[in-house]
Design a protein around this motif. Structure first.
Motif, PDB file in Angstrom:
ATOM      1  N   PHE A  52      -6.137  22.277   4.621  1.00  0.00           N
ATOM      2  CA  PHE A  52      -7.099  21.193   4.806  1.00  0.00           C
ATOM      3  C   PHE A  52      -6.831  20.035   3.848  1.00  0.00           C
ATOM      4  CE2 PHE A  52     -11.230  19.089   4.984  1.00  0.00           C
ATOM      5  CZ  PHE A  52     -11.375  18.991   6.354  1.00  0.00           C
ATOM      6  N   PRO A  53      -6.567  20.279   2.553  1.00  0.00           N
ATOM      7  CA  PRO A  53      -6.214  19.147   1.686  1.00  0.00           C
ATOM      8  C   PRO A  53      -4.893  18.480   2.077  1.00  0.00           C
ATOM      9  CG  PRO A  53      -6.898  21.009   0.358  1.00  0.00           C
ATOM     10  CD  PRO A  53      -6.777  21.495   1.768  1.00  0.00           C
ATOM     11  N   ILE A  54      -3.960  19.243   2.615  1.00  0.00           N
ATOM     12  CA  ILE A  54      -2.698  18.648   3.066  1.00  0.00           C
ATOM     13  C   ILE A  54      -2.949  17.707   4.232  1.00  0.00           C
ATOM     14  CG2 ILE A  54      -0.465  19.155   4.137  1.00  0.00           C
ATOM     15  CD1 ILE A  54      -0.433  21.732   2.456  1.00  0.00           C
ATOM     16  N   THR A  55      -3.799  18.095   5.168  1.00  0.00           N
ATOM     17  CA  THR A  55      -4.099  17.222   6.301  1.00  0.00           C
ATOM     18  C   THR A  55      -4.872  15.988   5.849  1.00  0.00           C
ATOM     19  OG1 THR A  55      -6.121  18.438   6.852  1.00  0.00           O
ATOM     20  CG2 THR A  55      -4.091  19.122   7.948  1.00  0.00           C
ATOM     21  N   ALA A  56      -5.752  16.142   4.858  1.00  0.00           N
ATOM     22  CA  ALA A  56      -6.465  14.979   4.321  1.00  0.00           C
ATOM     23  C   ALA A  56      -5.477  14.019   3.659  1.00  0.00           C
ATOM     24  CB  ALA A  56      -7.529  15.431   3.328  1.00  0.00           C
ATOM     25  N   GLY A  57      -4.507  14.545   2.943  1.00  0.00           N
ATOM     26  CA  GLY A  57      -3.477  13.710   2.327  1.00  0.00           C
ATOM     27  C   GLY A  57      -2.613  13.020   3.356  1.00  0.00           C
ATOM     28  N   LEU A  58      -2.330  13.687   4.460  1.00  0.00           N
ATOM     29  CA  LEU A  58      -1.555  13.076   5.537  1.00  0.00           C
ATOM     30  C   LEU A  58      -2.309  11.887   6.130  1.00  0.00           C
ATOM     31  CD1 LEU A  58       0.998  13.303   7.336  1.00  0.00           C
ATOM     32  CD2 LEU A  58      -0.359  14.763   8.841  1.00  0.00           C
ATOM     33  N   ALA A  59      -3.609  12.057   6.343  1.00  0.00           N
ATOM     34  CA  ALA A  59      -4.414  10.962   6.876  1.00  0.00           C
ATOM     35  C   ALA A  59      -4.500   9.811   5.876  1.00  0.00           C
ATOM     36  CB  ALA A  59      -5.807  11.463   7.236  1.00  0.00           C
ATOM     37  N   LEU A  60      -4.627  10.127   4.597  1.00  0.00           N
ATOM     38  CA  LEU A  60      -4.693   9.094   3.568  1.00  0.00           C
ATOM     39  C   LEU A  60      -3.363   8.353   3.457  1.00  0.00           C
ATOM     40  CD1 LEU A  60      -6.546   7.887   1.407  1.00  0.00           C
ATOM     41  CD2 LEU A  60      -5.632   9.580  -0.176  1.00  0.00           C
ATOM     42  N   PHE A  61      -2.265   9.067   3.510  1.00  0.00           N
ATOM     43  CA  PHE A  61      -0.938   8.457   3.496  1.00  0.00           C
ATOM     44  C   PHE A  61      -0.780   7.519   4.690  1.00  0.00           C
ATOM     45  CE2 PHE A  61       3.459   8.601   5.060  1.00  0.00           C
ATOM     46  CZ  PHE A  61       4.106   8.004   3.985  1.00  0.00           C
ATOM     47  N   GLY A  62      -1.211   7.951   5.850  1.00  0.00           N
ATOM     48  CA  GLY A  62      -1.141   7.115   7.043  1.00  0.00           C
ATOM     49  C   GLY A  62      -1.990   5.865   6.910  1.00  0.00           C
ATOM     50  N   ARG A  63      -3.144   6.006   6.302  1.00  0.00           N
ATOM     51  CA  ARG A  63      -4.015   4.834   6.091  1.00  0.00           C
ATOM     52  C   ARG A  63      -3.351   3.811   5.192  1.00  0.00           C
ATOM     53  NH1 ARG A  63      -8.597   4.643   2.111  1.00  0.00           N
ATOM     54  NH2 ARG A  63      -9.407   2.556   2.379  1.00  0.00           N
ATOM     55  N   TYR A  64      -2.758   4.265   4.106  1.00  0.00           N
ATOM     56  CA  TYR A  64      -2.079   3.344   3.197  1.00  0.00           C
ATOM     57  C   TYR A  64      -0.877   2.689   3.871  1.00  0.00           C
ATOM     58  CZ  TYR A  64      -4.844   4.959  -0.781  1.00  0.00           C
ATOM     59  OH  TYR A  64      -5.853   5.235  -1.638  1.00  0.00           O
ATOM     60  N   ALA A  65      -0.137   3.436   4.654  1.00  0.00           N
ATOM     61  CA  ALA A  65       1.005   2.854   5.370  1.00  0.00           C
ATOM     62  C   ALA A  65       0.531   1.848   6.407  1.00  0.00           C
ATOM     63  CB  ALA A  65       1.828   3.957   6.029  1.00  0.00           C
ATOM     64  N   TRP A  66      -0.569   2.148   7.086  1.00  0.00           N
ATOM     65  CA  TRP A  66      -1.111   1.241   8.091  1.00  0.00           C
ATOM     66  C   TRP A  66      -1.586  -0.059   7.450  1.00  0.00           C
ATOM     67  CZ3 TRP A  66      -1.097   0.420  13.056  1.00  0.00           C
ATOM     68  CH2 TRP A  66      -2.064  -0.373  13.642  1.00  0.00           C
ATOM     69  N   GLN A  67      -2.154   0.027   6.248  1.00  0.00           N
ATOM     70  CA  GLN A  67      -2.646  -1.167   5.560  1.00  0.00           C
ATOM     71  C   GLN A  67      -1.522  -1.975   4.931  1.00  0.00           C
ATOM     72  OE1 GLN A  67      -5.483   0.370   2.791  1.00  0.00           O
ATOM     73  NE2 GLN A  67      -7.155   0.294   4.262  1.00  0.00           N
ATOM     74  N   GLY A  68      -0.321  -1.427   4.846  1.00  0.00           N
ATOM     75  CA  GLY A  68       0.803  -2.152   4.293  1.00  0.00           C
ATOM     76  C   GLY A  68       0.977  -1.985   2.793  1.00  0.00           C
ATOM     77  N   GLU A  69       0.427  -0.931   2.236  1.00  0.00           N
ATOM     78  CA  GLU A  69       0.534  -0.687   0.799  1.00  0.00           C
ATOM     79  C   GLU A  69       1.976  -0.385   0.379  1.00  0.00           C
ATOM     80  OE1 GLU A  69      -1.818  -0.839  -1.616  1.00  0.00           O
ATOM     81  OE2 GLU A  69      -3.302  -1.537  -0.157  1.00  0.00           O
ATOM     82  N   TYR A  70       2.791   0.105   1.308  1.00  0.00           N
ATOM     83  CA  TYR A  70       4.165   0.484   0.972  1.00  0.00           C
ATOM     84  C   TYR A  70       5.173  -0.617   1.313  1.00  0.00           C
ATOM     85  CZ  TYR A  70       2.002   5.051   0.621  1.00  0.00           C
ATOM     86  OH  TYR A  70       1.200   6.100   0.265  1.00  0.00           O
ATOM     87  N   ASP A  71       4.690  -1.781   1.728  1.00  0.00           N
ATOM     88  CA  ASP A  71       5.595  -2.897   2.016  1.00  0.00           C
ATOM     89  C   ASP A  71       6.122  -3.473   0.716  1.00  0.00           C
ATOM     90  OD1 ASP A  71       4.929  -2.480   4.629  1.00  0.00           O
ATOM     91  OD2 ASP A  71       3.558  -4.186   4.772  1.00  0.00           O
ATOM     92  N   LYS A  72       7.377  -3.903   0.740  1.00  0.00           N
ATOM     93  CA  LYS A  72       7.962  -4.548  -0.447  1.00  0.00           C
ATOM     94  C   LYS A  72       7.455  -5.973  -0.529  1.00  0.00           C
ATOM     95  CE  LYS A  72      12.106  -1.804  -0.758  1.00  0.00           C
ATOM     96  NZ  LYS A  72      13.556  -1.794  -0.820  1.00  0.00           N
ATOM     97  N   ASN A  73       7.157  -6.390  -1.729  1.00  0.00           N
ATOM     98  CA  ASN A  73       6.668  -7.770  -1.934  1.00  0.00           C
ATOM     99  C   ASN A  73       7.805  -8.722  -2.134  1.00  0.00           C
ATOM    100  OD1 ASN A  73       4.042  -6.942  -1.724  1.00  0.00           O
ATOM    101  ND2 ASN A  73       3.868  -6.505  -3.889  1.00  0.00           N
TER     102      ASN A  73
END
Length: 73
Positions: A52-73
């Motif tokens: 369950f914590p792994i799936t929560a982390g997967l959803a959180l990782f996806g949220r950050y990627a969707w918001q563009g947190e991992y884009d290079k500046n």
């Protein structure tokens, strides 16, 4: 490349949410059956506590990627 990250972020977010819903559903389904034993309770408790914590982390990782947190500046 950033578009691919956003699409994969959406995929990870949706997969995480689906697993967060599906895992407890599957657990309840298995444990409420007539053939459930004490071993089944221990097995599914361990599965839920670990995954369950792994799936929560997967959803959180996806949220950050969707918001563009991992884009290079």
């Amino acid at each position: 490349m950033n578009a691919i990250k956003k699409v994969l972020g959406l995929v990870c977010m949706l997969a995480g949410l689906a697993l967060m819903i599906g895992l407890p559903y599957q657990t309840i389904q298995k444990l409420t059956s007539e053939t459930a034993s004490a071993e089944d309770y221990v097995f599914w408790l361990v599965i839920v506590v670990i995954f369950f914590p792994i799936t929560a982390g997967l959803a959180l990782f996806g949220r950050y990627a969707w918001q563009g947190e991992y884009d290079k500046n």
